[in-house]
Design an enzyme around this catalytic site. Structure first.
Site, mmCIF file in Angstrom:
data_model
loop_
_atom_site.group_PDB
_atom_site.id
_atom_site.type_symbol
_atom_site.label_atom_id
_atom_site.label_comp_id
_atom_site.label_asym_id
_atom_site.label_seq_id
_atom_site.Cartn_x
_atom_site.Cartn_y
_atom_site.Cartn_z
ATOM 1 N N HIS A 122 0.843 -1.202 0.000
ATOM 2 C CA HIS A 122 0.000 0.000 0.000
ATOM 3 C C HIS A 122 0.873 1.245 0.000
ATOM 4 O O HIS A 122 1.557 1.513 0.992
ATOM 5 C CB HIS A 122 -0.840 0.058 1.271
ATOM 6 C CG HIS A 122 -2.015 -0.862 1.268
ATOM 7 N ND1 HIS A 122 -3.054 -0.712 2.161
ATOM 8 C CD2 HIS A 122 -2.335 -1.919 0.501
ATOM 9 C CE1 HIS A 122 -3.959 -1.657 1.933
ATOM 10 N NE2 HIS A 122 -3.541 -2.413 0.933
ATOM 11 N N TYR A 160 -9.985 7.866 2.084
ATOM 12 C CA TYR A 160 -9.702 6.466 2.386
ATOM 13 C C TYR A 160 -8.251 6.073 2.032
ATOM 14 O O TYR A 160 -7.762 6.395 0.955
ATOM 15 C CB TYR A 160 -10.667 5.520 1.628
ATOM 16 C CG TYR A 160 -10.157 4.118 1.735
ATOM 17 C CD1 TYR A 160 -10.291 3.416 2.926
ATOM 18 C CD2 TYR A 160 -9.436 3.536 0.697
ATOM 19 C CE1 TYR A 160 -9.728 2.167 3.080
ATOM 20 C CE2 TYR A 160 -8.878 2.285 0.837
ATOM 21 C CZ TYR A 160 -9.025 1.607 2.040
ATOM 22 O OH TYR A 160 -8.450 0.380 2.188
ATOM 23 N N ASP A 215 -8.022 1.606 -4.899
ATOM 24 C CA ASP A 215 -9.232 1.194 -4.169
ATOM 25 C C ASP A 215 -10.154 2.404 -4.015
ATOM 26 O O ASP A 215 -9.816 3.372 -3.329
ATOM 27 C CB ASP A 215 -8.797 0.663 -2.787
ATOM 28 C CG ASP A 215 -9.925 -0.027 -2.023
ATOM 29 O OD1 ASP A 215 -11.090 0.088 -2.451
ATOM 30 O OD2 ASP A 215 -9.626 -0.675 -0.999
ATOM 31 N N HIS A 217 -13.024 2.144 -2.620
ATOM 32 C CA HIS A 217 -13.644 1.875 -1.320
ATOM 33 C C HIS A 217 -15.130 2.254 -1.282
ATOM 34 O O HIS A 217 -15.597 2.950 -0.370
ATOM 35 C CB HIS A 217 -12.866 2.566 -0.192
ATOM 36 C CG HIS A 217 -12.762 1.708 1.035
ATOM 37 N ND1 HIS A 217 -13.597 1.842 2.110
ATOM 38 C CD2 HIS A 217 -11.943 0.692 1.335
ATOM 39 C CE1 HIS A 217 -13.288 0.947 3.036
ATOM 40 N NE2 HIS A 217 -12.283 0.230 2.585
ATOM 41 N N GLU A 241 -10.597 -1.265 -7.504
ATOM 42 C CA GLU A 241 -11.257 -2.050 -6.449
ATOM 43 C C GLU A 241 -12.492 -1.335 -5.912
ATOM 44 O O GLU A 241 -12.469 -0.114 -5.698
ATOM 45 C CB GLU A 241 -10.238 -2.258 -5.331
ATOM 46 C CG GLU A 241 -10.782 -3.006 -4.136
ATOM 47 C CD GLU A 241 -9.705 -3.248 -3.088
ATOM 48 O OE1 GLU A 241 -8.509 -3.136 -3.416
ATOM 49 O OE2 GLU A 241 -10.063 -3.529 -1.941
ATOM 50 N N GLU A 267 -14.231 -7.970 -0.702
ATOM 51 C CA GLU A 267 -13.667 -8.055 0.662
ATOM 52 C C GLU A 267 -14.758 -8.067 1.729
ATOM 53 O O GLU A 267 -14.522 -8.533 2.829
ATOM 54 C CB GLU A 267 -12.657 -6.934 0.914
ATOM 55 C CG GLU A 267 -13.253 -5.548 0.896
ATOM 56 C CD GLU A 267 -12.214 -4.450 1.107
ATOM 57 O OE1 GLU A 267 -11.116 -4.547 0.540
ATOM 58 O OE2 GLU A 267 -12.528 -3.507 1.844
ATOM 59 N N ARG A 288 -12.188 -10.882 -4.072
ATOM 60 C CA ARG A 288 -11.378 -10.370 -2.956
ATOM 61 C C ARG A 288 -11.721 -10.983 -1.599
ATOM 62 O O ARG A 288 -11.355 -10.426 -0.574
ATOM 63 C CB ARG A 288 -11.617 -8.856 -2.853
ATOM 64 C CG ARG A 288 -11.120 -8.055 -3.985
ATOM 65 C CD ARG A 288 -9.742 -7.534 -3.758
ATOM 66 N NE ARG A 288 -9.617 -6.603 -2.668
ATOM 67 C CZ ARG A 288 -8.658 -6.634 -1.754
ATOM 68 N NH1 ARG A 288 -7.756 -7.586 -1.763
ATOM 69 N NH2 ARG A 288 -8.603 -5.724 -0.797
ATOM 70 N N HIS A 317 -8.240 -10.588 0.243
ATOM 71 C CA HIS A 317 -8.122 -9.458 1.152
ATOM 72 C C HIS A 317 -6.990 -9.735 2.152
ATOM 73 O O HIS A 317 -6.913 -10.820 2.707
ATOM 74 C CB HIS A 317 -9.461 -9.342 1.898
ATOM 75 C CG HIS A 317 -9.665 -8.101 2.665
ATOM 76 N ND1 HIS A 317 -10.535 -8.031 3.722
ATOM 77 C CD2 HIS A 317 -9.127 -6.876 2.536
ATOM 78 C CE1 HIS A 317 -10.541 -6.805 4.213
ATOM 79 N NE2 HIS A 317 -9.690 -6.080 3.513
ATOM 80 N N GLU A 344 -3.004 -9.198 -1.435
ATOM 81 C CA GLU A 344 -2.760 -7.970 -0.668
ATOM 82 C C GLU A 344 -1.974 -8.370 0.578
ATOM 83 O O GLU A 344 -2.343 -9.311 1.276
ATOM 84 C CB GLU A 344 -4.100 -7.353 -0.251
ATOM 85 C CG GLU A 344 -3.972 -6.085 0.546
ATOM 86 C CD GLU A 344 -5.345 -5.514 0.944
ATOM 87 O OE1 GLU A 344 -6.280 -6.305 1.121
ATOM 88 O OE2 GLU A 344 -5.458 -4.286 1.058
HETATM 89 C C1 GCO Z 1 -8.424 -3.153 1.693
HETATM 90 C C2 GCO Z 1 -9.626 -2.747 2.471
HETATM 91 C C3 GCO Z 1 -9.399 -2.429 3.904
HETATM 92 C C4 GCO Z 1 -10.729 -2.278 4.630
HETATM 93 C C5 GCO Z 1 -10.639 -2.868 5.986
HETATM 94 C C6 GCO Z 1 -11.910 -2.772 6.760
HETATM 95 O O1 GCO Z 1 -8.509 -3.084 0.478
HETATM 96 O O2 GCO Z 1 -7.467 -3.582 2.305
HETATM 97 O O3 GCO Z 1 -10.414 -1.869 1.757
HETATM 98 O O4 GCO Z 1 -8.569 -1.332 4.050
HETATM 99 O O5 GCO Z 1 -11.121 -0.952 4.709
HETATM 100 O O6 GCO Z 1 -10.237 -4.174 5.890
HETATM 101 O O7 GCO Z 1 -11.811 -3.453 7.958
HETATM 102 MG MG MG Z 2 -10.380 -2.594 -0.233
#
Ligand code: GCO
Ligand code: MG
Length: 408
Positions: A122, A160, A215, A217, A241, A267, A288, A317, A344
């Site tokens: 990340h 985010y 992402d 999000h 994502e 996820e 994911r 995830h 990830e």
């Molecule tokens: C990712 C996710 C996380 C989530 C988290 C929530 O891509 O890793 O979006 O950052 O926000 O797992 O608990």
């Molecule tokens: Mg994510």
């Protein structure tokens, strides 16, 4: 062979890991993870109050029947709490099975399809310049794939995936000051004006080889997501994502009609029934799910097999909240899955975490190499665990500038 005992531990260094240990009459034990981020006490209670009393005395080798017993036996099916609790049991039973076979777990799936599994790091920056430094840092470490998240000019809060400080600071998301969430402000217009051009600049700076992930999000409406996906097509992303909230599956059709950008979702899914239509209609490119949140190895392996029929690859995830046990279960699936895509992976190898979960899985040059120890290849030190306990925490929530509640 019989299960004689099962214990649940909640706590860990800077996290509330929920760890299950299943003990058998033959001395072999298995470990599983039920860490449901920010709701950790709930799968722990489900395990303690309902599942463990029904586990004692069963033959641990019958992992399929035990999975079906709990899933069908609950009557009210699915949901992240129950699936995380079943997942921990299932993971621990596969750990036991592979230890009995004296093999690393991946051998029981069909052996290795690859030596190392591609992982992504990340990168984060409060502005584009900082983000570019952060990406450069990971590229120098040997990473071939990097997720990029950037602060948006004029956005009242950081957005985010953007860390508070430093180019390698991991935004751990959970705020351990209690169960009352902090609030962030989101502005789609500012994001739409800034982010496609920023992604374009990142591609220009790092050249064609780097795999770039982003992402969203869950923040965009379907039409906006289609516009965004179209606007970033030339960037050649590895994936986009969660462009829209993953519970509205028809939204993906609109994105597909307008763009060929690879889409990763799942996820927040906890069952094959959350993703079967997306997979069968080939509306996504990467699935994911996490082994913990989606019912353990038995259930996630079914999802992986269904995905393989439809050219959908895995991208499990691996947020910082996942315990090393979940990451190990995923490492074994990654070594085997014919449709493996990427993993990830947020490096958690602090001395405290290594002491609690001794393991021999390694990360070299952005590739993860699974351990050849029998079972999952991760142990759990109960003496270390004794110093940790549950700390209440929460995710932020998100509002628009006028106060409207939005998707986190
Ligand atoms: C990712 C996710 C996380 C989530 C988290 C929530 O891509 O890793 O979006 O950052 O926000 O797992 O608990
Ligand atoms: Mg994510």
């Amino acid at each position: 062979m019989k299960i004689t005992d099962a214990k649940v531990f909640v706590g860990g260094p800077g996290k509330n890991y929920v760890t299950l240990k299943i003990v058998t009459d033959q001395g072999v034990y298995g470990l599983g993870d039920a860490t449901l981020n920010n709701r950790e006490t709930l799968p722990a209670a489900y395990l303690q109050d309902y599942l463990i009393p029904n586990l004692i005395g069963r033959d641990p080798r019958n992992s399929e029947d035990i999975w079906q017993f709990f899933y069908r036996g609950a009557y009210f099916r699915r949901g992240p709490i129950a699936m995380a609790a079943f997942g921990a049991i299932d993971m621990a039973l596969w750990d036991i099975k592979a230890k009995l076979a004296d093999m690393p777990l991946y051998q029981l799936f069909g052996g290795k399809s690859r030596d190392g599994a591609l992982v992504y790091a990340h990168a984060t920056g409060s502005d584009l310049e900082d983000l570019i430094d952060s990406i450069a840092f990971y590229v120098e470490q040997g990473y071939k794939a990097v997720r990029v998240q950037c602060g948006i000019p004029g956005m009242p809060t950081k957005g985010y995936g953007v860390a508070d400080k430093g180019l390698t600071d991991t935004p751990f998301i959970t705020d351990f000051s209690g169960v009352h969430p902090k609030e962030e402000i989101w502005d789609t217009d500012r994001y739409m004006r800034f982010m496609p051009a920023a992604l374009s600049e990142i591609r220009d700076r790092f050249g064609p080889e780097l795999k770039i992930l982003h992402d969203v999000h869950h923040r965009l409406l379907p039409r906006e997501a289609a516009e965004f996906a179209k606007a970033v097509e030339h960037v050649n992303l590895f994936w986009l994502e969660d462009p829209t909230p993953a519970d509205d599956q028809s939204a993906l059709k609109l994105i597909r009609q307008h763009s060929t950008v690879p889409i990763a979702i799942g996820e927040v899914f906890n069952s094959i029934w959350d993703c079967n239509q997306l997979i069968e209609n080939e509306l996504i490119d990467f699935i994911r799910v996490a082994v913990t949140y989606a019912g353990g190895i038995t259930h996630v392996k079914r999802i992986v097999d269904l995905a393989a029929l439809h050219h959908v690859r895995t991208g499990f995830h691996g947020a910082p909240s996942h315990s090393p046990l979940c990451m190990a279960a995923q490492a074994h699936l990654n070594a085997w899955a014919p449709n493996f895509g990427i993993q990830e992976y947020l490096v958690l190898d602090t001395p405290e975490c290594d002491a609690l979960f001794p393991a021999k899985h390694t990360l070299i040059n952005g590739m993860m190499y699974v351990s050849d120890e029998p079972g999952l290849g991760v142990d759990f030190d109960e003496n270390e665990a004794a110093q940790y306990s549950y700390k209440p925490g929460s995710h932020p929530i998100v509002r628009l500038e006028d106060g409207t509640l939005w998707n986190y």
